[in-house]
Design a protein around this motif. Structure first.
Motif, PDB file in Angstrom:
ATOM      1  N   VAL A 137       6.563   0.220  -4.522  1.00 41.43           N
ATOM      2  CA  VAL A 137       5.153  -0.415  -4.340  1.00 41.43           C
ATOM      3  C   VAL A 137       5.614  -2.005  -4.395  1.00 41.43           C
ATOM      4  N   MET A 138       6.583  -2.223  -4.918  1.00 39.62           N
ATOM      5  CA  MET A 138       6.739  -3.782  -4.779  1.00 39.62           C
ATOM      6  C   MET A 138       6.949  -4.243  -3.406  1.00 39.62           C
TER       7      MET A 138
ATOM      8  N   CYS B 108       0.907  -1.195  -0.188  1.00 40.04           N
ATOM      9  CA  CYS B 108       0.046  -0.003   0.130  1.00 40.04           C
ATOM     10  C   CYS B 108       0.828   1.269   0.125  1.00 40.04           C
ATOM     11  N   THR B 109       0.557   2.280  -0.761  1.00 40.85           N
ATOM     12  CA  THR B 109       1.563   3.332  -0.984  1.00 40.85           C
ATOM     13  C   THR B 109       0.937   4.357  -0.181  1.00 40.85           C
ATOM     14  N   ASP B 110      -0.170   4.605   0.965  1.00 41.32           N
ATOM     15  CA  ASP B 110      -0.182   5.450   1.647  1.00 41.32           C
ATOM     16  C   ASP B 110       0.730   5.917   2.840  1.00 41.32           C
ATOM     17  N   GLY B 111       1.693   5.137   3.087  1.00 42.31           N
ATOM     18  CA  GLY B 111       2.700   5.243   4.017  1.00 42.31           C
ATOM     19  C   GLY B 111       2.313   4.365   5.364  1.00 42.31           C
ATOM     20  N   CYS B 112       1.424   3.566   5.183  1.00 46.21           N
ATOM     21  CA  CYS B 112       1.075   2.661   6.448  1.00 46.21           C
ATOM     22  C   CYS B 112       2.051   1.502   6.432  1.00 46.21           C
ATOM     23  N   GLY B 113       2.711   0.992   5.517  1.00 51.38           N
ATOM     24  CA  GLY B 113       3.585   0.014   5.432  1.00 51.38           C
ATOM     25  C   GLY B 113       3.172  -1.373   5.423  1.00 51.38           C
ATOM     26  N   MET B 114       1.952  -1.491   5.000  1.00 50.92           N
ATOM     27  CA  MET B 114       1.301  -2.785   4.928  1.00 50.92           C
ATOM     28  C   MET B 114       1.240  -3.462   3.527  1.00 50.92           C
TER      29      MET B 114
ATOM     30  N   ASN C 196      -8.592   3.645   2.120  1.00 51.68           N
ATOM     31  CA  ASN C 196      -9.207   4.122   0.614  1.00 51.68           C
ATOM     32  C   ASN C 196      -7.815   3.888  -0.555  1.00 51.68           C
ATOM     33  N   THR C 197      -6.820   4.222   0.007  1.00 52.52           N
ATOM     34  CA  THR C 197      -5.772   4.049  -1.145  1.00 52.52           C
ATOM     35  C   THR C 197      -5.501   2.757  -1.562  1.00 52.52           C
ATOM     36  N   ALA C 198      -5.717   1.679  -0.696  1.00 53.65           N
ATOM     37  CA  ALA C 198      -5.599   0.195  -0.884  1.00 53.65           C
ATOM     38  C   ALA C 198      -6.864  -0.104  -1.908  1.00 53.65           C
ATOM     39  N   GLU C 199      -7.895   0.496  -1.573  1.00 58.21           N
ATOM     40  CA  GLU C 199      -9.299   0.015  -2.502  1.00 58.21           C
ATOM     41  C   GLU C 199      -8.813   0.515  -3.779  1.00 58.21           C
TER      42      GLU C 199
END
Length: 159
Positions: free
Chosen positions: A89-90, A41-47, A55-58
């Motif tokens: 992102v990878m 996920c690219t919102d900075g959560c590191g998951m 929302n970013t993941a969706e």
């Protein structure tokens, strides 16, 4: 009997719903899951994208589904995502880049080198001193001959 019919109808609806979800406009659901597991996920959560629910993941999942429906291959989707979000992102670095491989291997080599240095230092300072320790004073035959009568005297006093 009526309950059995209702139960069978409900089971049929559930099974049909799952099949429709798996087909979902003609894209490969297994490939979708594989791609989702290999992205972050690219919102900075590191998951991992697979585990993230914001929302970013969706939005990223919708984009992957859209690309799969368009008929893009797995490599094309990875390339597209890297083009948009960058290599971070990878979930794992691509093997094609020697810098990425070096970035993953170097910390482990550093740990091994540090452990080797510590072992050599301990071996030199501690272990070799124990093995090479010699008596400080050498007793020669003349000194031994002088102390033998004194030692015999002390033994006779106490025994």
């Amino acid at each position: 009997m009526k309950r059995v019919k209702i139960f069978l109808i409900i089971i049929t609806i559930i099974i049909n719903g799952q099949l429709a979800f798996a087909i979902d406009n003609g894209f490969d659901y297994a490939l979708f899951k594989k791609i989702e597991a290999n992205l972050m996920c690219t919102d900075g959560c590191g998951m991992y994208l697979k585990a993230c629910s914001n929302n970013t993941a969706e939005e990223m999942r919708k984009l992957i589904k859209k690309l799969l429906i368009e008929g893009k291959s797995e490599k094309d989707i990875y390339a597209y995502m890297i083009n948009i979000y960058g290599e971070e992102v990878m979930a794992a670095p691509p093997v094609s880049s020697s810098f990425n491989i070096l970035a993953w291997v170097t910390p482990f080599l550093g740990l091994l080198a540090g452990a080797l240095i510590i072992y050599i230092a301990l071996d030199k300072w501690v272990f070799n001193k124990r093995a090479k320790k010699e008596p400080d004073i050498e007793i020669d035959e003349i000194t031994k001959a002088e102390f033998d009568p004194l030692l015999d005297e002390e033994i006779k006093k106490h025994f």
